[in-house]
Design a protein around this motif. Structure first.
Motif, PDB file in Angstrom:
ATOM      1  N   UNK A  13       5.094   2.823 108.336  1.00 37.95           N
ATOM      2  CA  UNK A  13       4.838   1.372 108.238  1.00 37.95           C
ATOM      3  C   UNK A  13       4.558   0.680 109.582  1.00 37.95           C
ATOM      4  N   UNK A  14       5.121   1.170 110.678  1.00 36.71           N
ATOM      5  CA  UNK A  14       4.900   0.519 111.988  1.00 36.71           C
ATOM      6  C   UNK A  14       3.436   0.536 112.412  1.00 36.71           C
ATOM      7  N   UNK A  15       2.671   1.516 111.918  1.00 39.36           N
ATOM      8  CA  UNK A  15       1.256   1.605 112.298  1.00 39.36           C
ATOM      9  C   UNK A  15       0.425   0.479 111.665  1.00 39.36           C
ATOM     10  N   UNK A 155      -6.438  -1.055 121.189  1.00 34.29           N
ATOM     11  CA  UNK A 155      -6.091  -2.460 120.915  1.00 34.29           C
ATOM     12  C   UNK A 155      -5.957  -2.678 119.409  1.00 34.29           C
ATOM     13  N   UNK A 156      -6.772  -1.977 118.609  1.00 36.59           N
ATOM     14  CA  UNK A 156      -6.620  -2.057 117.152  1.00 36.59           C
ATOM     15  C   UNK A 156      -5.209  -1.639 116.725  1.00 36.59           C
ATOM     16  N   UNK A 157      -4.655  -0.608 117.379  1.00 39.26           N
ATOM     17  CA  UNK A 157      -3.284  -0.173 117.038  1.00 39.26           C
ATOM     18  C   UNK A 157      -2.283  -1.320 117.207  1.00 39.26           C
ATOM     19  N   UNK A 158      -2.542  -2.213 118.150  1.00 39.98           N
ATOM     20  CA  UNK A 158      -1.632  -3.338 118.385  1.00 39.98           C
ATOM     21  C   UNK A 158      -1.710  -4.367 117.262  1.00 39.98           C
ATOM     22  N   UNK A 159      -2.774  -4.257 116.456  1.00 41.16           N
ATOM     23  CA  UNK A 159      -2.996  -5.198 115.359  1.00 41.16           C
ATOM     24  C   UNK A 159      -2.854  -4.543 113.985  1.00 41.16           C
ATOM     25  N   UNK A 160      -2.299  -3.323 113.961  1.00 46.66           N
ATOM     26  CA  UNK A 160      -2.073  -2.645 112.687  1.00 46.66           C
ATOM     27  C   UNK A 160      -3.324  -2.109 112.026  1.00 46.66           C
ATOM     28  N   UNK A 162      -6.271   0.881 111.747  1.00 44.49           N
ATOM     29  CA  UNK A 162      -6.563   2.293 112.004  1.00 44.49           C
ATOM     30  C   UNK A 162      -8.082   2.470 112.068  1.00 44.49           C
ATOM     31  N   UNK A 163      -8.544   3.462 112.821  1.00 44.02           N
ATOM     32  CA  UNK A 163      -9.987   3.653 113.010  1.00 44.02           C
ATOM     33  C   UNK A 163     -10.726   3.862 111.698  1.00 44.02           C
ATOM     34  N   UNK A 164     -10.112   4.556 110.753  1.00 42.57           N
ATOM     35  CA  UNK A 164     -10.809   4.860 109.498  1.00 42.57           C
ATOM     36  C   UNK A 164     -10.983   3.635 108.601  1.00 42.57           C
ATOM     37  N   UNK A 165     -10.311   2.535 108.935  1.00 41.54           N
ATOM     38  CA  UNK A 165     -10.497   1.292 108.167  1.00 41.54           C
ATOM     39  C   UNK A 165     -11.946   0.811 108.258  1.00 41.54           C
TER      40      UNK A 165
END
Length: 184
Positions: A13-15, A155-160, A162-165
């Motif tokens: 969930x943290x991701x 930076x995307x990781x900081x906003x929840x 994921x690349x595959x989104x």
């Protein structure tokens, strides 16, 4: 030292949470965490270290990937000209970007994702990032190519996110119209 055992995996969930700003000046603990993120990416690219400690090679790592919900990223990579981009940043933020897009022709991977997910990930071709270094220095980086893609991914990781989104799930390998394909 961070190892693969410290990196949380896809589905945790943290991701998917938005990380909190790090208050400045950072605490010693926050400096230590940020420093260890950079140490991981540097060590993971060293063949002996990666074998000895079972590190999957990576070019970037964000604090949420070690289950620390704070805005910190580390990046260590070279661009196509051999220029080294090695940064550990508190509160990195994209302050401007191009309209033009780019993508990695090999697709993207992630230390938190244990499977290959084929598909092109549209990114901005050029970005300007602002952040604070471990020494408390404010930096402004103008990036393109692989460094720009890597910073956007972290930076995307900081906003929840994921690349595959971003992958077109109907046709993941359809070239992105008008975008620059980056060799990797």
């Amino acid at each position: 030292m961070i190892t693969m055992g410290d990196i949380i995996r896809d589905g945790h969930p943290s991701l998917r949470k938005v990380a909190a700003e790090v208050s400045m000046p950072p605490s010693e603990e926050d400096k230590q965490i940020l420093s260890s993120l950079l140490e991981y990416v540097v060590n993971s690219q060293n063949p002996e270290m990666s074998i000895q400690y079972g590190l999957r090679p990576g070019i970037g790592l964000a604090a949420p990937q070690i289950n620390v919900l704070k805005r910190m990223i580390a990046v260590h990579l070279m661009d196509e000209t051999g220029t080294l981009y090695s940064y550990a940043l508190f509160n990195p933020k994209i302050i401007s970007h191009s309209v033009e897009k780019s993508y990695l022709n090999s697709g993207e991977g992630c230390l938190s994702v244990d499977r290959a997910i084929p598909g092109y990930v549209p990114r901005y071709a050029r970005i300007t990032v602002k952040g604070t270094t471990l020494n408390g220095e404010e930096v402004k980086l103008r990036l393109k190519g692989l460094p720009a893609i890597c910073f956007q991914h972290e930076i995307d990781h900081l906003n929840g996110i994921m690349f595959y989104d971003y992958i077109n799930h109907e046709d993941p390998l359809r070239p992105i119209e008008g975008a620059i394909a980056i060799e990797r």
